[in-house]
Design an enzyme around this catalytic site. Structure first.
Site, PDB file in Angstrom:
ATOM      1  CG  ASP A  50      -1.579  -1.447   7.215  1.00  0.00           C
ATOM      2  OD1 ASP A  50      -2.547  -1.742   7.517  1.00  0.00           O
ATOM      3  OD2 ASP A  50      -1.088  -0.449   6.528  1.00  0.00           O
TER       4      ASP A  50
ATOM      5  CG  PHE B 268      -1.944   1.085   1.169  1.00  0.00           C
ATOM      6  CD1 PHE B 268      -3.286   0.782   0.286  1.00  0.00           C
ATOM      7  CD2 PHE B 268      -1.908   2.170   1.829  1.00  0.00           C
ATOM      8  CE1 PHE B 268      -4.119   1.637   0.201  1.00  0.00           C
ATOM      9  CE2 PHE B 268      -2.942   3.100   1.651  1.00  0.00           C
ATOM     10  CZ  PHE B 268      -4.093   2.868   0.646  1.00  0.00           C
TER      11      PHE B 268
ATOM     12  CE1 TYR C  29     -10.159   4.138   5.203  1.00  0.00           C
ATOM     13  CE2 TYR C  29      -9.564   5.401   7.006  1.00  0.00           C
ATOM     14  CZ  TYR C  29      -9.187   4.901   5.793  1.00  0.00           C
ATOM     15  OH  TYR C  29      -8.075   5.316   5.073  1.00  0.00           O
ATOM     16  CE  LYS C  30      -8.820   0.704   3.802  1.00  0.00           C
ATOM     17  NZ  LYS C  30      -7.216   0.797   3.675  1.00  0.00           N
TER      18      LYS C  30
ATOM     19  NE  ARG D 293     -10.168  -2.712  -3.549  1.00  0.00           N
ATOM     20  CZ  ARG D 293      -9.563  -1.760  -2.218  1.00  0.00           C
ATOM     21  NH1 ARG D 293      -8.379  -2.264  -1.778  1.00  0.00           N
ATOM     22  NH2 ARG D 293     -10.194  -0.696  -2.069  1.00  0.00           N
TER      23      ARG D 293
END
Ligand SMILES: *Cc1c(COP(=O)(O)O)cnc(C)c1O
Length: 412
Positions: free
Chosen positions: A197, A126, A222-223, A371
């Protein structure tokens, strides 16, 4: 009804998490396959936010730091999230963004290994993780550098120069799961610290930080955790390291006695030393409900359903009219996958836009990835089956060739 349709119905009938759907506010006519980017609001979160704004803030005013439990919210929520990621109470705090937490822990770890110069990671991880590592080595100087090695070369690259191994647990594009126990052990055998992570695993897969003897971790709320847009992230420091690591951003909320207003910084005992400034109370409030729902469902059931949803999606695509045009960019074996499935196509951006126009929301990741996230708390097998049929149609009938679907927006 198609064979897949009736299979989806059966799977929904037997789904132990089916009732969680009612806990979420979702718009009509949308199949939401992007909960891995921004989770939808739990109804209880909307109530909590309303109450926090009108009562605790509006009526309680500054008194609410004490009377509404505001001051302890970062560690209270941290203790709760600890139960989702295999950590103990007192090892997790909710604060700042994932990016800022990466910086705090990378600098602290590099300073704890002063004779070592390398942060080891992989290309294509990421971006913010790589950027923050570049910032950390630039800030500290002294010959420190970020070394990026392909996954198959990582272990061989671990050596006496490695200070920190930094990796995503689940890869944000492919959804591939890393061997946390194995890589942690090998990095530690080389004398390095390990920083994981968990942004794409916390709240959807079982994570066993302490069973894997992990040193450090960060993750996003927030995912899969539905904390709300920009909700603060979490940070884990194993108990054994808490006294020896010092945050480079030691603000007053990480001070031993914030309200003594002393001139000199003295780190708080325990995980609280990794706090920096005043906690964002409204955003923390938004996270309470999502964290409670994930805990109630439990990581094992969450992972089983997310993977079954992904398997169904892959199967429908590969049996459909777009099978030849789309190539699977995620592990086929669901045990090696997180909660998402990606397909490659040269027109991935326009395909995702055409799907969004039809109410199926996924996302595009440059350069060629469509995705799809399979959040197990609110999706049904029937929705996933319908979304896969829709993707098949959009690709096979070249719906994406409409120029309207190629207009680029800032956020993809
Ligand atoms: C989403 C995500 C982040 C987000 O970082 P922010 O600082 O919250 O923007 C970081 N790392 C990974 C792997 C992510 O998936």
């Amino acid at each position: 009804m198609s064979a897949f349709g009736s299979r989806a119905e059966d799977l929904d009938r037997d789904d132990p998490l089916a009732d969680f759907r009612e806990a979420f506010a979702l718009p009509e006519g949308v199949i939401y396959l992007d909960g891995n980017s921004l989770g939808p609001p739990p109804l209880a979160a909307l109530e909590d936010l309303n109450e926090a704004a009108h009562e605790a803030w509006g009526q309680g005013l500054v008194r609410s730091w004490n009377t509404a439990g505001w001051i302890d919210a970062p560690t209270r929520l941290g203790d709760r999230l600890a139960g989702l990621i295999g950590a103990d109470p007192g090892e997790v705090i909710v604060a700042d963004s994932t990016s800022v937490n990466l910086f705090k822990l990378l600098v602290a770890a590099l300073q704890a290994r002063p004779e070592r110069t390398v942060v080891l990671s992989e290309p294509g991880d990421f971006p913010t993780d790589l950027y923050m590592a570049q910032g950390a080595v630039r800030t500290l100087g002294g010959g420190r550098r970020l070394d990026l090695r392909e996954p198959e070369d990582l272990e061989a690259a671990l050596g006496p120069d490695t200070a920190v191994l930094l990796l995503g647990h689940v890869h944000y594009k492919s959804g591939r799961v890393r061997d946390m126990a194995g890589l942690t052990a090998r990095a530690q055998a080389a004398g390095a610290l390990v920083l994981w992570d968990l942004s794409h695993s916390g709240g959807v897969l079982p994570v066993e930080l302490n069973a894997c003897n992990v040193d450090l971790a960060v993750g996003c709320t927030y995912k899969y955790l539905s904390g709300g847009p920009g909700a603060p992230a979490y940070l884990f420091v194993a108990k054994r390291h808490q006294d020896s690591l010092i945050s480079p951003l030691g603000g007053w909320m990480g001070h031993a006695q914030p309200f003594a207003f002393e001139d000199g910084y003295a780190p708080a005992e325990g995980i609280r030393r990794f706090a920096c400034g005043t906690p964002p109370i409204l955003s923390l409030t938004g996270l309470e409900a999502g964290a409670a729902l994930a805990l109630r469902a439990g990581p094992a059931r969450l992972a089983a359903k997310a993977r079954a949803l992904g398997d169904l999606f892959i199967e429908v695509i590969e049996a459909g009219p777009a099978a030849a045009a789309l190539s699977l960019a995620s592990p086929r074996d669901s045990g090696e996958r997180g909660g998402q499935v990606s397909f490659r196509h040269p027109q991935a951006y326009a395909i995702v836009q055409a799907l969004i126009a039809r109410g199926v929301i996924g996302d595009f990741r440059a350069p060629d990835i469509c995705r799809f996230g399979f959040s197990p708390l609110f999706l049904s097998f029937a929705e996933v089956e319908a979304a896969a049929e829709m993707l098949g149609e959009v690709v096979a009938e070249r719906v994406y060739e409409d120029p309207a679907y190629s207009v680029r927006t800032a956020v993809t």
